[in-house]
Write a protein that holds these residues in place. Sequence first.
Motif, PDB file in Angstrom:
ATOM      1  N   ALA A   1      -5.871   1.717   4.878  1.00 19.33           N
ATOM      2  CA  ALA A   1      -6.084   2.937   4.091  1.00 19.33           C
ATOM      3  C   ALA A   1      -6.253   4.159   4.984  1.00 19.33           C
ATOM      4  O   ALA A   1      -5.682   5.225   4.716  1.00 19.33           O
ATOM      5  CB  ALA A   1      -7.298   2.767   3.185  1.00 19.33           C
TER       6      ALA A   1
ATOM      7  N   ALA B   1       0.833  -1.208   0.000  1.00 16.02           N
ATOM      8  CA  ALA B   1       0.000   0.000   0.000  1.00 16.02           C
ATOM      9  C   ALA B   1       0.868   1.259   0.000  1.00 16.02           C
ATOM     10  O   ALA B   1       0.565   2.245  -0.698  1.00 16.02           O
ATOM     11  CB  ALA B   1      -0.930  -0.010   1.205  1.00 16.02           C
ATOM     12  N   ARG B   2       1.941   1.266   0.773  1.00 12.31           N
ATOM     13  CA  ARG B   2       2.855   2.416   0.779  1.00 12.31           C
ATOM     14  C   ARG B   2       3.486   2.614  -0.607  1.00 12.31           C
ATOM     15  O   ARG B   2       3.615   3.737  -1.095  1.00 12.31           O
ATOM     16  CB  ARG B   2       3.968   2.204   1.801  1.00 12.31           C
ATOM     17  CG  ARG B   2       3.530   2.253   3.262  1.00 12.31           C
ATOM     18  CD  ARG B   2       4.766   2.169   4.162  1.00 12.31           C
ATOM     19  NE  ARG B   2       4.423   1.998   5.558  1.00 12.31           N
ATOM     20  CZ  ARG B   2       4.069   2.967   6.386  1.00 12.31           C
ATOM     21  NH1 ARG B   2       3.987   4.209   5.927  1.00 12.31           N
ATOM     22  NH2 ARG B   2       3.786   2.715   7.650  1.00 12.31           N
TER      23      ARG B   2
ATOM     24  N   THR C   1      -8.818   2.965  -0.872  1.00 12.65           N
ATOM     25  CA  THR C   1      -8.922   1.516  -1.049  1.00 12.65           C
ATOM     26  C   THR C   1      -9.362   1.237  -2.485  1.00 12.65           C
ATOM     27  O   THR C   1     -10.078   2.023  -3.094  1.00 12.65           O
ATOM     28  CB  THR C   1      -9.942   0.893  -0.087  1.00 12.65           C
ATOM     29  OG1 THR C   1     -11.206   1.545  -0.237  1.00 12.65           O
ATOM     30  CG2 THR C   1      -9.472   1.008   1.351  1.00 12.65           C
TER      31      THR C   1
ATOM     32  N   THR D   1       2.431   1.503  -3.653  1.00  8.22           N
ATOM     33  CA  THR D   1       1.526   1.747  -4.777  1.00  8.22           C
ATOM     34  C   THR D   1       0.583   2.926  -4.553  1.00  8.22           C
ATOM     35  O   THR D   1      -0.032   3.416  -5.508  1.00  8.22           O
ATOM     36  CB  THR D   1       0.670   0.499  -5.057  1.00  8.22           C
ATOM     37  OG1 THR D   1      -0.143   0.219  -3.896  1.00  8.22           O
ATOM     38  CG2 THR D   1       1.556  -0.705  -5.367  1.00  8.22           C
ATOM     39  N   GLY D   2       0.436   3.346  -3.298  1.00 12.43           N
ATOM     40  CA  GLY D   2      -0.461   4.460  -3.007  1.00 12.43           C
ATOM     41  C   GLY D   2      -1.913   4.078  -2.883  1.00 12.43           C
ATOM     42  O   GLY D   2      -2.785   4.956  -2.777  1.00 12.43           O
ATOM     43  N   VAL D   3      -2.205   2.786  -2.878  1.00 13.87           N
ATOM     44  CA  VAL D   3      -3.581   2.310  -2.668  1.00 13.87           C
ATOM     45  C   VAL D   3      -3.543   1.090  -1.758  1.00 13.87           C
ATOM     46  O   VAL D   3      -2.578   0.327  -1.754  1.00 13.87           O
ATOM     47  CB  VAL D   3      -4.292   1.938  -3.989  1.00 13.87           C
ATOM     48  CG1 VAL D   3      -4.447   3.157  -4.885  1.00 13.87           C
ATOM     49  CG2 VAL D   3      -3.545   0.825  -4.722  1.00 13.87           C
ATOM     50  N   SER D   4      -4.606   0.927  -0.974  1.00 12.71           N
ATOM     51  CA  SER D   4      -4.752  -0.250  -0.128  1.00 12.71           C
ATOM     52  C   SER D   4      -5.764  -1.178  -0.793  1.00 12.71           C
ATOM     53  O   SER D   4      -6.944  -0.833  -0.903  1.00 12.71           O
ATOM     54  CB  SER D   4      -5.233   0.156   1.268  1.00 12.71           C
ATOM     55  OG  SER D   4      -5.321  -0.967   2.120  1.00 12.71           O
TER      56      SER D   4
ATOM     57  N   LEU E   1      -2.851   5.099   6.542  1.00 11.90           N
ATOM     58  CA  LEU E   1      -1.871   5.652   5.598  1.00 11.90           C
ATOM     59  C   LEU E   1      -2.412   6.831   4.808  1.00 11.90           C
ATOM     60  O   LEU E   1      -1.668   7.458   4.040  1.00 11.90           O
ATOM     61  CB  LEU E   1      -1.409   4.562   4.622  1.00 11.90           C
ATOM     62  CG  LEU E   1      -0.710   3.336   5.198  1.00 11.90           C
ATOM     63  CD1 LEU E   1      -0.298   2.381   4.071  1.00 11.90           C
ATOM     64  CD2 LEU E   1       0.504   3.730   6.024  1.00 11.90           C
ATOM     65  N   ASP E   2      -3.718   7.101   4.951  1.00 15.75           N
ATOM     66  CA  ASP E   2      -4.392   8.158   4.195  1.00 15.75           C
ATOM     67  C   ASP E   2      -4.254   7.927   2.690  1.00 15.75           C
ATOM     68  O   ASP E   2      -3.827   8.804   1.929  1.00 15.75           O
ATOM     69  CB  ASP E   2      -3.836   9.535   4.573  1.00 15.75           C
ATOM     70  CG  ASP E   2      -4.718  10.679   4.062  1.00 15.75           C
ATOM     71  OD1 ASP E   2      -5.918  10.432   3.816  1.00 15.75           O
ATOM     72  OD2 ASP E   2      -4.209  11.807   3.914  1.00 15.75           O
ATOM     73  N   VAL E   3      -4.618   6.712   2.284  1.00 16.67           N
ATOM     74  CA  VAL E   3      -4.648   6.348   0.867  1.00 16.67           C
ATOM     75  C   VAL E   3      -6.010   5.741   0.565  1.00 16.67           C
ATOM     76  O   VAL E   3      -6.721   5.300   1.479  1.00 16.67           O
ATOM     77  CB  VAL E   3      -3.526   5.343   0.502  1.00 16.67           C
ATOM     78  CG1 VAL E   3      -2.156   5.948   0.760  1.00 16.67           C
ATOM     79  CG2 VAL E   3      -3.699   4.024   1.262  1.00 16.67           C
TER      80      VAL E   3
END
Length: 303
Positions: free
Chosen positions: A236, A177-178, A243, A180-183, A239-241
């Motif tokens: 998500a 997730a970190r 889903t 790719t920027g998405v969970s 990490l504030d990303v």
Amino acid sequence: MHVFVTGGSGQTGPAVVAELIAAGHTVTGLARSDAAAARLESLGATPHRGSLDDLDSLRRGAEAADAVLHMAYGGDFSDLDDMMRRDRTAIETLGRPLEHSGKPLVVTSGTLVMPAGREATEKDEPDAAGIAAFRIAGERACLGFAARGVRASVVRLAPTVHGPEDHGFIPMLIATARKTGVSAYVGDGTNRWPAVHRLDAAVLFRLALEKAPAGSVLHGVAESGVTLKSIAETIARGLDVPTVSLTPDKAATHFVSPFMATVYGFDGPVSSSYTQELLGWSPTHPTLLEDLEHGDYLVTPAS
């Protein structure tokens, strides 16, 4: 009891060693490196130099013990047959010195051996065609000693044994997730994973050594099934990303490997009701989602 432990310096092992020593047992732990030996010594255990491939070392460790706990598992995941062979051979080597003694032999497996799509119990047969079928040979090797005068039992751990400084499946999910920027989760994310806190698992291992009947299959599961969508959503938020849902094809390239994509899409709820009733085991530590929200999982890594 004097317990000979393999895997005592790994991820779950130190908690188990500490639990055994706190309960008044003495522990000798297999150590294949100076670092492993130092870790065991720091916990109050005696290092026993060797490895899973050093069968003479395993035999000597088992011969000198009142009980054996086998948690180590290693090898090359690109050669599952070899991993299975190494584990089975190690278990057979550890079990032979205990024959006709009534001493306990506890071997670790995983709940991913169970059939998918329904809540499996300790009485259900593992899935010989499943994603973790390579662990079944070790289970059978252990349980075979029950007919040879060994108090043999198997503990199947949940795929996520969570707690501080975890480096298993959940941290891999967070790292992706970190990066790719998405969970992400697979499909609708309703597939379920069992979970157990490391400290609760440690108590279960101690209870298995102390009183599990010969031939017991035990499930190290505090939560029978946490949905992968809820795990992804908690990550998500931390990490504030955003889903995202992935198809199986896209998941195969998004996650660390196609195998891990299959694992993250696996629906494997498991019950531990029999285990809890048999041994009086009652998990008390935080749930997986609580650990994700309040533990060290989502702390920003040091740069």
